[in-house]
Design a protein around this motif. Structure first.
Motif, PDB file in Angstrom:
ATOM      1  N   ASP B  13      41.605  43.371  39.078  1.00 34.03           N
ATOM      2  CA  ASP B  13      43.019  42.983  39.784  1.00 34.03           C
ATOM      3  C   ASP B  13      42.863  42.244  41.765  1.00 34.03           C
ATOM      4  O   ASP B  13      43.025  41.670  41.880  1.00 34.03           O
ATOM      5  CB  ASP B  13      43.749  44.413  40.280  1.00 34.03           C
ATOM      6  CG  ASP B  13      44.281  44.360  38.293  1.00 34.03           C
ATOM      7  OD1 ASP B  13      44.548  43.403  38.202  1.00 34.03           O
ATOM      8  OD2 ASP B  13      44.677  45.442  38.205  1.00 34.03           O
ATOM      9  N   LYS B  14      41.518  43.495  41.997  1.00 32.45           N
ATOM     10  CA  LYS B  14      40.948  43.191  43.647  1.00 32.45           C
ATOM     11  C   LYS B  14      40.867  41.693  43.673  1.00 32.45           C
ATOM     12  O   LYS B  14      40.693  41.045  44.655  1.00 32.45           O
ATOM     13  CB  LYS B  14      40.474  44.336  43.930  1.00 32.45           C
ATOM     14  CG  LYS B  14      40.947  45.511  44.339  1.00 32.45           C
ATOM     15  CD  LYS B  14      40.440  45.780  45.147  1.00 32.45           C
ATOM     16  CE  LYS B  14      40.513  47.515  46.199  1.00 32.45           C
ATOM     17  NZ  LYS B  14      40.455  47.957  46.930  1.00 32.45           N
ATOM     18  N   ALA B  15      40.372  41.256  42.608  1.00 30.59           N
ATOM     19  CA  ALA B  15      38.898  39.914  43.103  1.00 30.59           C
ATOM     20  C   ALA B  15      40.458  39.174  43.071  1.00 30.59           C
ATOM     21  O   ALA B  15      40.132  37.987  43.486  1.00 30.59           O
ATOM     22  CB  ALA B  15      38.372  39.512  41.692  1.00 30.59           C
ATOM     23  N   LYS B  16      41.152  38.700  42.181  1.00 31.07           N
ATOM     24  CA  LYS B  16      42.724  37.884  41.630  1.00 31.07           C
ATOM     25  C   LYS B  16      42.962  38.413  42.687  1.00 31.07           C
ATOM     26  O   LYS B  16      43.258  36.807  43.370  1.00 31.07           O
ATOM     27  CB  LYS B  16      43.173  38.445  40.168  1.00 31.07           C
ATOM     28  CG  LYS B  16      42.771  38.545  38.971  1.00 31.07           C
ATOM     29  CD  LYS B  16      44.083  38.128  38.049  1.00 31.07           C
ATOM     30  CE  LYS B  16      42.991  38.272  36.613  1.00 31.07           C
ATOM     31  NZ  LYS B  16      43.239  39.034  35.530  1.00 31.07           N
ATOM     32  N   GLU B  17      43.330  38.980  43.534  1.00 29.77           N
ATOM     33  CA  GLU B  17      44.149  39.091  44.700  1.00 29.77           C
ATOM     34  C   GLU B  17      43.420  38.608  45.967  1.00 29.77           C
ATOM     35  O   GLU B  17      44.216  37.608  46.767  1.00 29.77           O
ATOM     36  CB  GLU B  17      44.345  40.787  45.232  1.00 29.77           C
ATOM     37  CG  GLU B  17      45.747  40.987  45.969  1.00 29.77           C
ATOM     38  CD  GLU B  17      45.669  42.716  46.625  1.00 29.77           C
ATOM     39  OE1 GLU B  17      45.163  43.889  45.381  1.00 29.77           O
ATOM     40  OE2 GLU B  17      45.828  42.453  47.889  1.00 29.77           O
ATOM     41  N   LEU B  18      42.002  38.806  46.014  1.00 28.12           N
ATOM     42  CA  LEU B  18      41.103  38.372  46.950  1.00 28.12           C
ATOM     43  C   LEU B  18      41.333  36.363  47.004  1.00 28.12           C
ATOM     44  O   LEU B  18      41.645  35.631  47.418  1.00 28.12           O
ATOM     45  CB  LEU B  18      40.772  38.477  47.176  1.00 28.12           C
ATOM     46  CG  LEU B  18      39.000  38.932  47.926  1.00 28.12           C
ATOM     47  CD1 LEU B  18      39.612  38.509  49.624  1.00 28.12           C
ATOM     48  CD2 LEU B  18      37.892  39.214  48.140  1.00 28.12           C
ATOM     49  N   LEU B  19      41.386  36.437  45.700  1.00 28.41           N
ATOM     50  CA  LEU B  19      41.391  34.526  45.514  1.00 28.41           C
ATOM     51  C   LEU B  19      42.988  34.593  45.877  1.00 28.41           C
ATOM     52  O   LEU B  19      42.921  33.268  46.660  1.00 28.41           O
ATOM     53  CB  LEU B  19      41.693  34.818  43.718  1.00 28.41           C
ATOM     54  CG  LEU B  19      40.362  35.017  43.708  1.00 28.41           C
ATOM     55  CD1 LEU B  19      39.796  34.591  41.790  1.00 28.41           C
ATOM     56  CD2 LEU B  19      39.335  33.510  43.991  1.00 28.41           C
ATOM     57  N   ASN B  25      42.545  29.201  43.109  1.00 28.62           N
ATOM     58  CA  ASN B  25      43.278  29.454  41.738  1.00 28.62           C
ATOM     59  C   ASN B  25      42.786  30.792  41.204  1.00 28.62           C
ATOM     60  O   ASN B  25      41.648  30.999  41.370  1.00 28.62           O
ATOM     61  CB  ASN B  25      43.025  28.101  40.644  1.00 28.62           C
ATOM     62  CG  ASN B  25      44.122  27.032  40.762  1.00 28.62           C
ATOM     63  OD1 ASN B  25      44.499  27.516  41.967  1.00 28.62           O
ATOM     64  ND2 ASN B  25      43.649  26.239  40.855  1.00 28.62           N
ATOM     65  N   ARG B  26      43.485  31.470  40.432  1.00 31.40           N
ATOM     66  CA  ARG B  26      43.129  32.594  39.752  1.00 31.40           C
ATOM     67  C   ARG B  26      42.054  32.343  37.999  1.00 31.40           C
ATOM     68  O   ARG B  26      42.588  32.814  37.833  1.00 31.40           O
ATOM     69  CB  ARG B  26      43.927  34.035  39.855  1.00 31.40           C
ATOM     70  CG  ARG B  26      44.538  33.687  40.668  1.00 31.40           C
ATOM     71  CD  ARG B  26      46.135  34.204  40.882  1.00 31.40           C
ATOM     72  NE  ARG B  26      46.088  35.396  40.633  1.00 31.40           N
ATOM     73  CZ  ARG B  26      46.959  37.020  41.048  1.00 31.40           C
ATOM     74  NH1 ARG B  26      47.503  36.297  41.710  1.00 31.40           N
ATOM     75  NH2 ARG B  26      46.692  38.180  39.563  1.00 31.40           N
TER      76      ARG B  26
END
Lengths: 151, 151
Positions: B13-19, B25-26
């Motif tokens: 989730d944090k990774a997606k946020e950072l993207l 694109n996620r």
DNA sequence: TTGTATGCAAAGGCTTTGCAGATTG
DNA sequence: CAATCTGCAAAGCCTTTGCATACAA
């Protein structure tokens, strides 16, 4: 002039002497490579050395094989300026000062940085149990010329 | 434990946020690469990242393409530890401390060095007319394990 | 003559690129 | 739908290696 990478422009004769001292054959190629590296104001890549050989030209594989031998004898030093390939400069034998470099990230120009005191770091690392510590410190920035271009 | 390269183990989730924050694109691949790099205790090469992707595997060219994007956004940092290839670690965005590394020349193990004061050098270089100065400082040595083996 | 050096050709590792098809927002 | 992403295959760059020939000591 301050920004030369070393003042040791080896003559052919001095180069030959250095080779003999290190138990290496005094071939045309070895002499030429040594002279080329010593003459350059900035560290050279293998390809750049090859280009500079002019008349004394040889195969690029010979350049690499020669560089390996020179590294082993510490006649030259292999540098890593973060470009994805190595550069080479005359080692402590011929030129006797330890130094670092700044490379401009725009134009690639390389300059010399003289001072170096890493003793604080090295003490810390030896406390971690390491021996034979070497450091690799290089700088990049944008040089004044390139700063002007960017305006 | 002291010798982790960063404490920022990014969750999916944090990774997606950072993207999203960086306008990327996620995709499954981007998330997986980001998580892999953030979880690693040492900086990883592109090949190592590729190996770690397991189920989420993708082509090595995609890894490189993704790394280029992450570099541009400064989500990751590209390191050159003198091995002839690059390594990558989470950048200042996710992990917020500037640091360096020691690599053992025998076994290749990489440890983290926390302290860094290069201000003396950087002042000197800015006097030469450079701007946006970055430094690249890494150490190599022979670690205590390897010292014992050599006996 | 013996060992070392060299040229050529091939290959290896890391990284980039072109293109067509798939996926994301 | 438009823009971005991906896999695959190919290529590029830097470097190393094998082998047969040429050279240095």
């Amino acid at each position: 002039m301050k920004n030369k990478c070393c003042e040791n422009h080896l003559t052919q004769d001095k180069a030959k002497e250095l080779l003999s001292q290190n138990g290496l054959n005094r071939t045309k190629t070895k002499v030429a490579i040594l002279v080329a590296v010593s003459k350059s104001r900035t560290p050279l890549s293998a390809t750049e050395i090859h280009h500079q050989l002019g008349d004394e030209t040889c195969d690029i594989s010979t350049v690499f094989r020669t560089l390996v031998q020179f590294k082993e004898k510490e006649i030259i030093k292999e540098l890593n300026l973060g470009e994805g390939f190595f550069r080479y400069e005359i080692g402590n034998i011929a030129s006797n000062h330890h130094h670092h470099h700044v490379r401009c990230r725009e134009c690639g120009q390389i300059k010399l940085i003289e001072k170096c005191d890493m003793s604080v770091f090295e003490k810390m690392i030896s406390k971690l149990g390491y021996d034979q510590i070497q450091h690799y410190l290089e700088f990049t920035g944008v040089c004044s010329k390139c700063l002007k271009k960017e305006l």
